[in-house]
Design a protein around this motif. Structure first.
Motif, PDB file in Angstrom:
ATOM      1  N   LEU A 218       9.065  17.453  -9.746  1.00  0.00           N
ATOM      2  CA  LEU A 218       9.494  19.158 -10.442  1.00  0.00           C
ATOM      3  C   LEU A 218      10.498  19.421 -10.453  1.00  0.00           C
ATOM      4  N   VAL A 219      10.931  20.057 -12.088  1.00  0.00           N
ATOM      5  CA  VAL A 219      12.432  19.650 -12.611  1.00  0.00           C
ATOM      6  C   VAL A 219      12.307  20.945 -12.877  1.00  0.00           C
ATOM      7  N   THR A 220      12.944  21.987 -12.729  1.00  0.00           N
ATOM      8  CA  THR A 220      13.248  23.461 -13.320  1.00  0.00           C
ATOM      9  C   THR A 220      14.540  22.851 -14.683  1.00  0.00           C
ATOM     10  N   GLY A 221      14.426  23.867 -15.284  1.00  0.00           N
ATOM     11  CA  GLY A 221      15.312  23.277 -16.645  1.00  0.00           C
ATOM     12  C   GLY A 221      15.017  22.155 -17.206  1.00  0.00           C
ATOM     13  N   GLY A 222      14.394  22.004 -16.959  1.00  0.00           N
ATOM     14  CA  GLY A 222      13.946  20.749 -18.317  1.00  0.00           C
ATOM     15  C   GLY A 222      13.835  20.085 -19.726  1.00  0.00           C
ATOM     16  N   ALA A 223      14.241  21.157 -20.279  1.00  0.00           N
ATOM     17  CA  ALA A 223      14.359  21.730 -21.860  1.00  0.00           C
ATOM     18  C   ALA A 223      15.781  21.112 -22.063  1.00  0.00           C
TER      19      ALA A 223
ATOM     20  N   PRO B 165       7.953  27.787 -24.173  1.00  0.00           N
ATOM     21  CA  PRO B 165       6.791  26.636 -23.815  1.00  0.00           C
ATOM     22  C   PRO B 165       7.081  25.803 -25.174  1.00  0.00           C
ATOM     23  N   GLY B 166       8.193  26.098 -26.270  1.00  0.00           N
ATOM     24  CA  GLY B 166       7.943  24.959 -27.759  1.00  0.00           C
ATOM     25  C   GLY B 166       9.286  24.137 -26.884  1.00  0.00           C
ATOM     26  N   ALA B 167      10.434  24.307 -26.416  1.00  0.00           N
ATOM     27  CA  ALA B 167      11.165  23.561 -25.688  1.00  0.00           C
ATOM     28  C   ALA B 167      10.952  22.436 -24.989  1.00  0.00           C
ATOM     29  N   VAL B 168      10.404  23.115 -24.005  1.00  0.00           N
ATOM     30  CA  VAL B 168       9.224  22.346 -23.217  1.00  0.00           C
ATOM     31  C   VAL B 168       8.551  21.467 -24.068  1.00  0.00           C
ATOM     32  N   ALA B 169       7.670  20.936 -24.289  1.00  0.00           N
ATOM     33  CA  ALA B 169       6.773  20.909 -25.362  1.00  0.00           C
ATOM     34  C   ALA B 169       7.927  19.783 -26.210  1.00  0.00           C
TER      35      ALA B 169
ATOM     36  N   GLY C 179       7.853  11.096 -23.682  1.00  0.00           N
ATOM     37  CA  GLY C 179       7.193  10.683 -23.313  1.00  0.00           C
ATOM     38  C   GLY C 179       6.334  10.270 -22.334  1.00  0.00           C
ATOM     39  N   ALA C 180       6.055   8.981 -22.227  1.00  0.00           N
ATOM     40  CA  ALA C 180       4.808   8.609 -20.473  1.00  0.00           C
ATOM     41  C   ALA C 180       5.705   8.840 -19.128  1.00  0.00           C
ATOM     42  N   GLY C 181       4.594   9.826 -18.259  1.00  0.00           N
ATOM     43  CA  GLY C 181       4.587  10.337 -17.343  1.00  0.00           C
ATOM     44  C   GLY C 181       5.402  11.809 -17.385  1.00  0.00           C
ATOM     45  N   VAL C 182       5.498  12.434 -18.392  1.00  0.00           N
ATOM     46  CA  VAL C 182       6.241  13.620 -18.085  1.00  0.00           C
ATOM     47  C   VAL C 182       5.053  14.951 -18.360  1.00  0.00           C
ATOM     48  N   VAL C 183       4.952  15.774 -18.027  1.00  0.00           N
ATOM     49  CA  VAL C 183       4.211  16.543 -17.645  1.00  0.00           C
ATOM     50  C   VAL C 183       4.914  17.812 -18.238  1.00  0.00           C
ATOM     51  N   PRO C 184       4.299  18.798 -19.517  1.00  0.00           N
ATOM     52  CA  PRO C 184       4.960  20.057 -20.213  1.00  0.00           C
ATOM     53  C   PRO C 184       4.449  20.873 -19.299  1.00  0.00           C
TER      54      PRO C 184
END
Length: 245
Positions: free
Chosen positions: A6-11, A36-40, A47-52
């Motif tokens: 779990l990575v906060t500030g991930g965008a 949410p837009g920046a997260v997406a 890409g692969a392995g990342v869940v927004p």
């Protein structure tokens, strides 16, 4: 072993680089941030392995929801507290609301998330927490509130390492120096020039530099309670003769 992170500030700058690094190493990454837009966009780019996931680290319900979502992915094995905000002022003009906001996001939020994630880690007998602090904890002119928050995060890191170590959980911190991110892009040109001139290696850091430090501590199972200052040598002191070899 693949982990759920779990990575906060991930965008943001450093957070996004951390997510990319962990995903490249085979981890499932819950990329969590406020917009949410920046997260997406960030999740799609990596890409692969990342869940927004949209997360407000200052909101208790939002924090619980993020940890619950990570639980659906297998449970938080690695928590990277990277979300942060820098809006500071000299003490004479520092508004109490600004001070409270900085403490809430940079200190209270990470501690609350650690509390939520640590239970599952303890049940599994393993886990890691990496807090992204700042070289500012050593003191930065005009950044009393930010330095206070980041200094508190480092103190909490050391205390939590003692408390959680017997449960198989390591807790460490990375303290980046001047890193080229959207947060630093808005600085006045002269401040940027002077900041970079004071770095012994002669350049600003990159988000990838900070991400490498996070990734190291995330996997260093016999290292806990430590602060890795990733600052190009700036915390040692200014170069004796800037610009000379």
């Amino acid at each position: 072993m693949s982990r759920t992170a779990l990575v906060t500030g991930g965008a943001g700058g450093i957070g996004r680089a951390v997510c990319a690094r962990l995903a490249a190493e085979g981890d499932t990454v819950l990329l969590a941030d406020l917009d949410p837009g920046a997260v997406a966009d960030a999740a799609s780019a990596i890409g692969a392995g990342v869940v927004p996931w949209a997360l407000d680290v200052a909101d208790a319900g939002s924090r619980r929801a993020a940890v619950a979502r990570a639980g659906e992915l297998g449970g938080v094995d690695l928590l990277v507290n990277c979300a942060g905000v820098l809006r500071d002022a000299r003490i004479r003009t520092l508004e109490p609301s600004t001070f409270r906001r900085l403490i809430e996001i940079n200190l209270v939020g990470p501690l609350a998330l650690t509390r939520l994630a640590a239970g599952g880690m303890a049940e599994r007998g393993r886990g890691a927490v990496v807090n992204v602090a700042s070289r500012a904890w050593l003191g930065t002119f005009g950044s009393t509130a930010y330095s206070t928050a980041k200094g508190g995060l480092i103190g909490a890191t050391r205390s939590l390492a003692l408390e959680l170590g017997p449960r198989g959980i390591t807790v460490n911190a990375v303290a980046p120096g001047f890193v080229e991110t959207p947060m630093t892009d808005g600085l006045p040109a002269e401040i940027r020039r002077r900041s970079i001139a004071a770095i012994p290696v002669g350049r600003a850091g990159t988000p990838e530099d900070a991400a490498a430090a996070v990734a190291y501590l995330a996997g260093a199972g016999y290292v806990t309670g430590q602060v890795l200052v990733a600052c190009g040598g700036r915390s040692i002191g200014a170069p004796y003769a800037a610009g000379r070899s």
